[in-house]
Design a protein around this motif. Sequence first.
Motif, PDB file in Angstrom:
ATOM      1  N   LEU A 182       3.854   3.835  -6.129  1.00 33.70           N
ATOM      2  CA  LEU A 182       4.828   4.229  -7.140  1.00 33.70           C
ATOM      3  C   LEU A 182       4.285   5.418  -7.913  1.00 33.70           C
ATOM      4  N   VAL A 183       5.177   6.307  -8.366  1.00 32.18           N
ATOM      5  CA  VAL A 183       4.769   7.438  -9.200  1.00 32.18           C
ATOM      6  C   VAL A 183       5.743   7.568 -10.358  1.00 32.18           C
ATOM      7  N   LEU A 184       5.211   7.802 -11.555  1.00 30.11           N
ATOM      8  CA  LEU A 184       6.025   7.987 -12.748  1.00 30.11           C
ATOM      9  C   LEU A 184       5.828   9.406 -13.256  1.00 30.11           C
ATOM     10  N   LEU A 193       7.324  -3.276  -8.161  1.00 31.23           N
ATOM     11  CA  LEU A 193       5.983  -3.831  -7.973  1.00 31.23           C
ATOM     12  C   LEU A 193       6.063  -5.251  -7.423  1.00 31.23           C
ATOM     13  N   ASN A 194       7.012  -6.029  -7.898  1.00 35.54           N
ATOM     14  CA  ASN A 194       7.197  -7.380  -7.370  1.00 35.54           C
ATOM     15  C   ASN A 194       7.550  -7.354  -5.889  1.00 35.54           C
ATOM     16  N   VAL A 222      -0.479   2.806  -8.635  1.00 35.95           N
ATOM     17  CA  VAL A 222       0.608   3.515  -9.312  1.00 35.95           C
ATOM     18  C   VAL A 222       0.033   4.766  -9.957  1.00 35.95           C
ATOM     19  N   VAL A 223       0.608   5.914  -9.655  1.00 32.90           N
ATOM     20  CA  VAL A 223       0.184   7.171 -10.275  1.00 32.90           C
ATOM     21  C   VAL A 223       1.119   7.475 -11.434  1.00 32.90           C
ATOM     22  N   LEU A 228       8.439   6.672   1.273  1.00 34.90           N
ATOM     23  CA  LEU A 228       7.139   6.271   1.822  1.00 34.90           C
ATOM     24  C   LEU A 228       6.512   5.072   1.116  1.00 34.90           C
ATOM     25  N   ARG A 229       7.203   4.495   0.138  1.00 39.03           N
ATOM     26  CA  ARG A 229       6.646   3.337  -0.580  1.00 39.03           C
ATOM     27  C   ARG A 229       6.393   2.173   0.375  1.00 39.03           C
TER      28      ARG A 229
END
Length: 329
Positions: A196-198, A213-214, A226-227, A328-329
Amino acid sequence: MDDAMVSVKRIGVLTSGGDSPGMNAAVRAVVRVAAQHEIEVVGIKHGYYGLINDEIADMTPHSVSNIIQRGGTILKSARSEEFRTAEGRKKAAKNLKKHKIEALITIGGDGTFTGANILSNEHDVKVIGIPATIDNDIIGTDETIGYDTALNTALDAIDKIRDTADAHERMFLVEVMGRDAGFIALETSIAGGAELVLLPEELTNIKEVKRQLNDMLQHQRRSSLVVVAEGDETGGAIKLADKIRGDFAQYDMRVCILGHIQRGGSPTARDRVLASRLGAAAVKTLVEGHSEIMVGIVNNALKITPLRVAVAKKKDLDYSLIELAKQLR
């Protein structure tokens, strides 16, 4: 030498704002290419602060030997509140005149260019901008000096974090630089295989973050990475962890803030070549009569952008890369 290229005899060069790997390579190129045009170069230490306080000294091709591989900037950098005032810029212009400096080459980001543009308008100073910031958020160039190095530094750290995350089956929230722009976060997330990216450019829905995430944990992924760009509106990785930790109490959640290691280190080959091209282009465009412009490289060709345009708008992320990161997750 062409008669059309003899009007400038003495120029100044400075680095300003946040440092970025490759600034020294740009300074080196300015000094050496200027010498080929029989132009004297003076270095101004500590950016606009040094210009106001007369921290000015001659530079020669020999003085820039053995610096291309060094991170940081030999000319140093500093913020200057005084330069933001008309009186401060008047002092700066006075010192330019005192040292017979006919033009100024400024290496930095949008704050540097904003100052250069105002100085030029108020005191009729010739200025050329060279884009150097790890954020890569300046329009008019595909990449800014320092971005590639910072990207690879962050990626190297993320690869190492991934190893320990996998070994201990942990969830890591990794914060990278990017207060207003998510270029480093986006590309390191793709290259580092983050789940994941924020980004500052996208609103973060905490409920959606928890859901994603779950989903990943239900697919029995042994670790999650997570970035988080520091400018994400959640407040960065630490505050994000505070908001989601309660929902993942069964997992060992860790926060890692990469911080200023992304600014340091020896520049990559790509940054050294880019900085050398832009330093040479700055001198070339100056002797051709240009002013109040920024030099950049777009599609591997020199591009000239008016400074007023360069500071008016931030470069947009490539949204196809955002979609790729999701796929791509």
